[in-house]
Design a protein around this motif. Structure first.
Motif, short mmCIF file in Angstrom:
data_model
loop_
_atom_site.label_atom_id
_atom_site.label_comp_id
_atom_site.label_asym_id
_atom_site.label_seq_id
_atom_site.Cartn_x
_atom_site.Cartn_y
_atom_site.Cartn_z
N MET A 1 71.69 -22.30 -26.64
CA MET A 1 70.74 -21.46 -25.91
C MET A 1 70.31 -20.24 -26.74
O MET A 1 69.13 -19.90 -26.83
N VAL A 2 71.29 -19.59 -27.39
CA VAL A 2 71.01 -18.39 -28.19
C VAL A 2 70.13 -18.73 -29.39
O VAL A 2 69.14 -18.04 -29.66
N VAL A 3 70.48 -19.80 -30.10
CA VAL A 3 69.70 -20.17 -31.30
C VAL A 3 68.27 -20.55 -30.89
O VAL A 3 67.30 -20.13 -31.53
N ASN A 4 68.13 -21.30 -29.80
CA ASN A 4 66.79 -21.66 -29.30
C ASN A 4 65.99 -20.41 -28.96
O ASN A 4 64.80 -20.31 -29.26
N ALA A 5 66.65 -19.45 -28.30
CA ALA A 5 65.96 -18.22 -27.88
C ALA A 5 65.44 -17.44 -29.08
O ALA A 5 64.29 -17.01 -29.10
N VAL A 6 66.29 -17.27 -30.10
CA VAL A 6 65.88 -16.48 -31.28
C VAL A 6 64.80 -17.21 -32.07
O VAL A 6 63.85 -16.60 -32.56
N LEU A 7 64.92 -18.53 -32.16
CA LEU A 7 63.92 -19.30 -32.92
C LEU A 7 62.57 -19.35 -32.21
O LEU A 7 61.55 -19.66 -32.83
N LYS A 8 62.56 -19.05 -30.90
CA LYS A 8 61.29 -19.04 -30.17
C LYS A 8 60.49 -17.76 -30.45
O LYS A 8 59.31 -17.68 -30.18
N LEU A 9 61.17 -16.72 -30.98
CA LEU A 9 60.49 -15.46 -31.25
C LEU A 9 59.63 -15.57 -32.50
O LEU A 9 59.78 -16.50 -33.30
N ASP A 10 58.76 -14.59 -32.67
CA ASP A 10 57.97 -14.49 -33.90
C ASP A 10 58.94 -14.25 -35.05
O ASP A 10 59.65 -13.24 -35.07
N GLN A 11 58.97 -15.16 -36.04
CA GLN A 11 59.98 -15.10 -37.10
C GLN A 11 59.79 -13.93 -38.06
O GLN A 11 60.67 -13.61 -38.85
N GLU A 12 58.63 -13.28 -38.00
CA GLU A 12 58.40 -12.10 -38.85
C GLU A 12 59.01 -10.86 -38.19
O GLU A 12 59.73 -10.09 -38.81
N GLU A 13 58.68 -10.68 -36.91
CA GLU A 13 59.13 -9.46 -36.20
C GLU A 13 60.57 -9.59 -35.70
O GLU A 13 61.36 -8.68 -35.81
N LEU A 14 60.88 -10.75 -35.12
CA LEU A 14 62.19 -11.00 -34.49
C LEU A 14 62.61 -9.84 -33.57
O LEU A 14 63.67 -9.24 -33.74
N ASN A 15 61.73 -9.52 -32.64
CA ASN A 15 62.00 -8.42 -31.70
C ASN A 15 62.85 -8.95 -30.53
O ASN A 15 62.34 -9.63 -29.66
N GLU A 16 64.16 -8.61 -30.56
CA GLU A 16 65.06 -9.16 -29.52
C GLU A 16 64.73 -8.65 -28.12
O GLU A 16 65.17 -9.22 -27.13
N LYS A 17 63.92 -7.58 -28.03
CA LYS A 17 63.53 -7.07 -26.70
C LYS A 17 62.60 -8.05 -25.97
O LYS A 17 62.41 -7.94 -24.77
N LEU A 18 62.00 -8.98 -26.73
CA LEU A 18 61.13 -9.98 -26.09
C LEU A 18 61.93 -11.14 -25.47
O LEU A 18 61.37 -12.05 -24.89
N ILE A 19 63.26 -11.07 -25.63
CA ILE A 19 64.11 -12.04 -24.92
C ILE A 19 64.55 -11.35 -23.63
O ILE A 19 65.38 -10.44 -23.65
N GLY A 20 63.95 -11.75 -22.52
CA GLY A 20 64.30 -11.14 -21.23
C GLY A 20 65.58 -11.77 -20.70
O GLY A 20 65.87 -12.94 -20.97
N VAL A 21 66.36 -10.99 -19.97
CA VAL A 21 67.59 -11.52 -19.38
C VAL A 21 67.59 -11.22 -17.88
O VAL A 21 67.38 -10.08 -17.48
N LYS A 22 67.76 -12.25 -17.06
CA LYS A 22 67.82 -12.08 -15.61
C LYS A 22 69.14 -12.63 -15.10
O LYS A 22 69.58 -13.71 -15.53
N ARG A 23 69.78 -11.89 -14.20
CA ARG A 23 71.08 -12.33 -13.67
C ARG A 23 70.93 -12.80 -12.23
O ARG A 23 70.32 -12.10 -11.42
N ILE A 24 71.46 -13.99 -11.93
CA ILE A 24 71.45 -14.47 -10.55
C ILE A 24 72.87 -14.90 -10.18
O ILE A 24 73.36 -15.93 -10.67
N PRO A 25 73.56 -14.12 -9.32
CA PRO A 25 74.92 -14.51 -8.93
C PRO A 25 74.92 -15.83 -8.18
O PRO A 25 73.96 -16.16 -7.47
#
Length: 421
Positions: A184-208
């Motif tokens: 999941m983590v590798v897929n998430a990072v590889l989906k970002l723009d590989q030049e910028e790699l701005n981790e803030k564009l990976i949103g995280v939502k929690r559902i108990p």
């Protein structure tokens, strides 16, 4: 002739009341002891057999974590020298993401080693000089043993990224589900723009609720369903390639202000004032419909009149969308945030391959997939208790930062404390 007694210059000390101005060897030893006390607090969290800490703050909020930076931040350290340990944990978290406990322990052990020399009267300058030389030797050795990553073979490159993410998870709560989360983590990072790699564009939502494996990665943006008015149930809940309009205006009838004063001569004029209000909102809604938007989002409320109007015309709307989520939507789907509905053109509208509102656990989520403008994704985390999911989020943050660092910097060394040893 009596000699003059020279007048003493009065000493003015500009320090706060209760200031301790101790110095010298005693203070150095006091600083070292304070740092070692902090180190002893986090020492037991290190490694695969490390234990989690349960911390309660002054508001009574409970945090369960073994993430060094999180624990250091929650400890509320007062001693000025020991605060530097909090700072190094934070800078490690910001730069590398993982190894926050290791840097604190390493700093503590180095201080422990010099305590004897300080007691024997060795000058701190000599010790610092020695450590600077040692740091240079250590850096040279690390460069020697580092492995260079080549991006020629995609499968091998991905495998290496998964190994790096796995190392970051080895001492965490999610270690038992390592394979699932490393993917999941590798897929998430590889989906970002590989030049910028701005981790803030990976949103995280929690559902108990649900199991950890129920967590999912959305290729796009997802946010929780906002407050909705009557008529919302009749709106369509999924679209293919919809046009998306993002607004920062209120779409509802305004209540008259208490201090507003309108003077009229006959009843028909009063009716004209009421009609004017309706005309304004209807013209706004008509403009939005004519622009061809199928999904209307706004930071401000979209009232019951507008909700019903959109439902009758097969348009989905959501008001009171949190600013952070709306900004991510705008970045992902394209277009721009509008503060007026006049002159809306096609270039102001965004689009995505698929929009859907669906139930995930006990919550309903609006999901935008296949976004063309900016590469972004959202992790939806599931699990038992709220504190448990929060710790999963912290663990994934460490792994995401490590994978990002791996892609940006093509050198890697053995992790999990191997290099430090």
């Amino acid at each position: 002739m009596a000699g003059r007694v020279p007048m003493m210059q009065p000493q003015i000390i500009l320090l706060k009341e209760g200031t301790d101005a101790s110095q010298g060897r005693g203070q150095l030893l006091s600083n070292i002891n304070a740092c070692l006390a902090v180190v002893d607090t986090v020492r037991t969290t290190l490694g695969p057999r490390g234990m989690d800490k349960l911390i309660v703050d002054e508001k009574g909020e409970v945090t369960i974590s073994n993430d060094g930076a999180t624990i250091m931040k929650l400890l509320d350290v007062v001693h000025p020298a020991a605060k530097t340990l909090v700072d190094i944990a934070r800078s490690q978290d910001a730069e590398v993401g993982d190894g926050t406990t290791s840097v604190v322990l390493l700093a503590g052990e180095l201080l422990k080693e010099v305590r004897g020399y300080i007691e024997d009267g060795v000058s701190p300058h000599i010790i610092i000089k020695g450590y600077r030389n040692a740091a240079q030797l250590a850096i040279n050795k690390i460069k020697e043993i580092a492995i260079t990553i080549e991006r020629t073979d995609d499968i091998q490159f991905r495998d290496l990224l998964k190994k790096c993410a796995g190392t970051a998870m080895s001492s965490k709560l999610i270690h038992s589900h390592e394979d699932f989360f490393t993917d999941m983590v590798v897929n998430a990072v590889l989906k970002l723009d590989q030049e910028e790699l701005n981790e803030k564009l990976i949103g995280v939502k929690r559902i108990p609720g649900g199991a950890m494996e129920d967590s999912l990665l959305v290729d796009g943006v997802a946010f929780k369903k906002t407050f909705s008015y009557a008529g919302f149930e009749q709106q369509p809940k999924s679209f293919k390639n919809p046009k998306i309009l993002s607004l920062n205006i209120e779409l509802e009838l305004k209540a008259e202000k208490d201090n507003a004063e309108v003077r009229i001569d006959d009843v028909s004029e009063y009716q004209a004032i009421v009609d004017a209000e309706w005309t304004i909102i209807y013209s706004k809604l008509e403009t939005i419909v004519n622009a061809g938007a199928k999904v209307v989002l706004s930071r401000l409320p979209i009232g019951d009149l507008a909700t019903q109007y959109f439902a009758d015309r097969d348009i989905f709307c959501a008001g009171r969308v949190p600013a952070e989520d709306l900004n991510r939507v705008v970045n992902a789907v394209g277009g721009s945030m509008q503060t007026t509905v006049s002159n809306i053109e096609d270039k102001h509208l965004g689009t995505c391959e698929y929009f859907e509102e669906k139930q995930i656990g006990g919550e309903r989520f609006n999901i935008f997939e296949g976004c063309p403008a900016t590469k972004t994704c959202t992790l939806i985390l599931r699990g038992g208790a709220e504190q448990f999911i929060a710790e999963v989020e912290r663990s994934l943050h460490d792994a995401i930062m490590i994978v990002k660092r791996c892609i940006k910097n093509n050198l890697t060394v053995a992790g999990g404390g191997a290099t430090e040893v």
